[in-house]
Design a protein around this motif. Structure first.
Motif, PDB file in Angstrom:
ATOM      1  N   HIS A 113       0.843  -1.204   0.000  1.00  0.00           N
ATOM      2  CA  HIS A 113       0.000   0.000   0.000  1.00  0.00           C
ATOM      3  C   HIS A 113       0.872   1.245   0.000  1.00  0.00           C
ATOM      4  O   HIS A 113       0.600   2.209  -0.738  1.00  0.00           O
ATOM      5  N   GLU A 114       1.914   1.248   0.798  1.00  0.00           N
ATOM      6  CA  GLU A 114       2.802   2.405   0.866  1.00  0.00           C
ATOM      7  C   GLU A 114       3.480   2.651  -0.483  1.00  0.00           C
ATOM      8  O   GLU A 114       3.638   3.806  -0.907  1.00  0.00           O
ATOM      9  N   ARG A 115       3.861   1.582  -1.175  1.00  0.00           N
ATOM     10  CA  ARG A 115       4.511   1.734  -2.473  1.00  0.00           C
ATOM     11  C   ARG A 115       3.562   2.370  -3.485  1.00  0.00           C
ATOM     12  O   ARG A 115       3.916   3.355  -4.155  1.00  0.00           O
ATOM     13  N   LEU A 116       2.359   1.819  -3.602  1.00  0.00           N
ATOM     14  CA  LEU A 116       1.414   2.302  -4.598  1.00  0.00           C
ATOM     15  C   LEU A 116       0.872   3.686  -4.235  1.00  0.00           C
ATOM     16  O   LEU A 116       0.817   4.589  -5.076  1.00  0.00           O
ATOM     17  N   PHE A 222       0.394  14.182 -14.406  1.00  0.00           N
ATOM     18  CA  PHE A 222       0.277  13.074 -13.458  1.00  0.00           C
ATOM     19  C   PHE A 222       0.759  11.756 -14.056  1.00  0.00           C
ATOM     20  O   PHE A 222       1.460  10.980 -13.398  1.00  0.00           O
ATOM     21  N   THR A 223       0.419  11.485 -15.307  1.00  0.00           N
ATOM     22  CA  THR A 223       0.828  10.225 -15.932  1.00  0.00           C
ATOM     23  C   THR A 223       2.345  10.135 -16.033  1.00  0.00           C
ATOM     24  O   THR A 223       2.949   9.094 -15.692  1.00  0.00           O
ATOM     25  N   SER A 224       2.988  11.186 -16.494  1.00  0.00           N
ATOM     26  CA  SER A 224       4.444  11.187 -16.627  1.00  0.00           C
ATOM     27  C   SER A 224       5.116  11.017 -15.274  1.00  0.00           C
ATOM     28  O   SER A 224       6.130  10.310 -15.153  1.00  0.00           O
ATOM     29  N   TRP A 225       4.563  11.649 -14.266  1.00  0.00           N
ATOM     30  CA  TRP A 225       5.161  11.548 -12.933  1.00  0.00           C
ATOM     31  C   TRP A 225       4.998  10.143 -12.352  1.00  0.00           C
ATOM     32  O   TRP A 225       5.876   9.665 -11.632  1.00  0.00           O
ATOM     33  N   LEU A 226       3.883   9.481 -12.638  1.00  0.00           N
ATOM     34  CA  LEU A 226       3.747   8.084 -12.219  1.00  0.00           C
ATOM     35  C   LEU A 226       4.779   7.208 -12.926  1.00  0.00           C
ATOM     36  O   LEU A 226       5.367   6.301 -12.323  1.00  0.00           O
ATOM     37  N   SER A 231       8.995   4.173  -7.419  1.00  0.00           N
ATOM     38  CA  SER A 231       8.344   2.920  -7.048  1.00  0.00           C
ATOM     39  C   SER A 231       8.256   1.940  -8.214  1.00  0.00           C
ATOM     40  O   SER A 231       7.872   0.789  -8.023  1.00  0.00           O
ATOM     41  N   SER A 232       8.607   2.395  -9.420  1.00  0.00           N
ATOM     42  CA  SER A 232       8.646   1.532 -10.608  1.00  0.00           C
ATOM     43  C   SER A 232       7.317   0.822 -10.849  1.00  0.00           C
ATOM     44  O   SER A 232       7.250  -0.415 -10.932  1.00  0.00           O
ATOM     45  N   LEU A 233       6.257   1.581 -10.996  1.00  0.00           N
ATOM     46  CA  LEU A 233       4.953   0.993 -11.298  1.00  0.00           C
ATOM     47  C   LEU A 233       4.958   0.397 -12.710  1.00  0.00           C
ATOM     48  O   LEU A 233       5.578   0.946 -13.620  1.00  0.00           O
ATOM     49  N   SER A 234       4.272  -0.722 -12.855  1.00  0.00           N
ATOM     50  CA  SER A 234       4.093  -1.299 -14.178  1.00  0.00           C
ATOM     51  C   SER A 234       3.063  -0.485 -14.954  1.00  0.00           C
ATOM     52  O   SER A 234       2.296   0.292 -14.369  1.00  0.00           O
ATOM     53  N   ASP A 235       3.014  -0.669 -16.267  1.00  0.00           N
ATOM     54  CA  ASP A 235       2.014   0.031 -17.065  1.00  0.00           C
ATOM     55  C   ASP A 235       0.602  -0.321 -16.596  1.00  0.00           C
ATOM     56  O   ASP A 235      -0.282   0.545 -16.542  1.00  0.00           O
TER      57      ASP A 235
END
Length: 452
Positions: A113-116, A222-226, A231-235
């Protein structure tokens, strides 16, 4: 022979049957039902959800905060739900799209949860609030220009609903042309129409293509910052959270704008205090967040073990619902509901604890600036029908004003010559699937917010 109820299920005292949170009574007067439950059971009441599944509705302000702030006792992970584990919530059950676990931050606890959530909150915090207000003013003016010369308009369908989505498309980095189509697709999806799945597929495709473009050519959005977050979120994770943020902002902010405008137009004292400077517009928003929060309840805490709450014995795996609207009128903290709550932000409208709404300040900015722009442009706006003719639809988690018809002196467009937002049309069919794109799924929130 009748099988006795499971001792693990929430059971009311003898002579006090659990009330259903669905059906005509709940839809017609949810606040009246909450007060009936409070009188019978106190701050925590046993209730029945669709299919007569048992749950606990938390009615007390302090108890709501207790649940929201202690994930060690009350988890957000729906895989703990005992009824689901025992096969009592089949795939076609109305609550399955709402409660089935999803790989998004609001279904997680602990490190994941903290990561996401960290990726979401830290990306949202990068926005310049003045820049957001400029977007709001721009789109509010465009919407007003589209009806200013008519002298009549429905402020729900033609202002409160489109404004948040138009602003959010800019914040996530979409072109202007996507805004009107996404507004219509989101409306269609949340209403659960026959084309809701196709509308969801359109939104998924639009977000997938957005992520692909921003990966190639990032921007200040927001999209670019994600995408660039540590945290290396997947697509797939980015798309899920973009969709979550877009729909949550659309639904809750539209409700907040509509509810506030209704109060301004129907409560003479409220409007007089506002126009006379005795109350600021931010104060007015907080008052509405106390009295008519955009979400009435939030479904989804599950007891991690046997515990006690509000005098009730909660069993491991029990479901709890946060009663935001009920907690806001708890007589323990608001013995006099007529007393103003200027400047007081201790309401439950955005929940609390680790899952408190991360976009609440953006929602406030959209509502505050949008309403201010409307009232400045149309100072003589007034309700065009008797207040008694206004109608609502209700669901498990929210209560929606269907329409807010108003009249005003017809006026021309703004001096800036802004181009009116084009009328929304039905969302086009979903774009062709790409091999690498995640498959579109039926929206897990669709039955959560629409009228059942």
């Amino acid at each position: 022979m009748t099988t006795p109820p499971s001792p693990a299920a929430p059971t009311p005292p003898p002579g006090c049957p659990a009330h259903r949170l669905y059906g005509p009574e709940a839809e017609a007067d949810p606040m009246g039902l909450y007060e009936k439950l409070r009188a019978e059971h106190g701050t925590v009441a046993p209730v029945l959800l669709q299919g007569d599944l048992p749950a606990w509705l938390v009615l007390g302000h302090r108890e709501n905060l207790d649940v929201a702030r202690t994930p060690s006792r009350f988890s957000r992970d729906s895989r703990r739900w005992r009824d689901m584990q025992e096969g009592k919530v089949p795939a076609d059950h109305p609550l399955t799209p709402v409660a089935a676990w999803q790989p998004v931050c609001n279904f997680q606890d602990g490190v994941e949860h903290e990561r996401l959530r960290g990726a979401v909150t830290e990306s949202l915090e990068r926005f310049d609030r003045r820049g957001i207000r400029r977007y709001v003013t721009r789109f509010a003016d465009q919407l007003i220009d589209s009806f200013a010369e008519t002298g009549r308009v429905d402020l729900v369908g033609d202002f409160a609903e489109p404004l948040p989505m138009l602003v959010m498309t800019q914040l996530v980095g979409m072109p202007d042309s996507y805004g009107p189509r996404l507004v219509e697709a989101a409306r269609d999806m949340l209403r659960g129409t026959e084309t809701a799945v196709a509308s969801n597929a359109y939104i998924t495709d639009a977000l997938f293509q957005l992520v692909s473009r921003k990966r190639a050519v990032p921007g200040r959005d927001f999209t670019s910052w994600l995408l660039e977050h540590s945290s290396s979120l997947s697509d797939a994770e980015i798309i899920e959270h973009l969709r979550l943020v877009l729909i949550a902002a659309f639904e809750t902010t539209a409700n907040l704008i509509a509810n506030t405008l209704r109060v301004v137009l129907t409560d003479g004292r409220f409007r007089a205090n506002l126009s006379g400077g005795h109350m600021t517009l931010p104060d007015a928003l907080e008052q509405v967040l106390w009295d008519e929060p955009p979400l009435t309840t939030i479904l989804g805490r599950w007891a991690t073990g046997d515990t006690e709450l509000g005098g009730q014995q909660i069993k491991a795996g029990d479901m709890l619902l946060l009663g935001l609207a009920a907690g806001n009128v708890d007589p323990e903290i608001r013995p006099d509901l007529s007393a103003p709550v200027n400047g007081n932000r201790s309401h439950l409208a955005f929940s609390g604890g680790p899952h408190e709404c991360p976009g609440q300040d953006i929602g406030r900015a959209i509502a505050d600036t949008g309403i201010d722009t409307l009232l400045t442009r149309l100072p003589d706006v007034e309700l065009a029908v008797p207040e008694a003719d206004l109608r609502w639809t209700a669901s498990l988690m929210s209560r929606h004003l269907v329409a807010l018809p108003v009249r005003f002196t017809p006026r021309g467009s703004t001096v800036t010559g802004s181009t009116p937002v084009p009328p929304t049309a039905p969302a086009p069919p979903a774009a062709p699937f790409f091999e690498e794109r995640p498959p579109a799924r039926a929206p897990w929130w669709a039955r959560l917010l629409r009228r059942r």
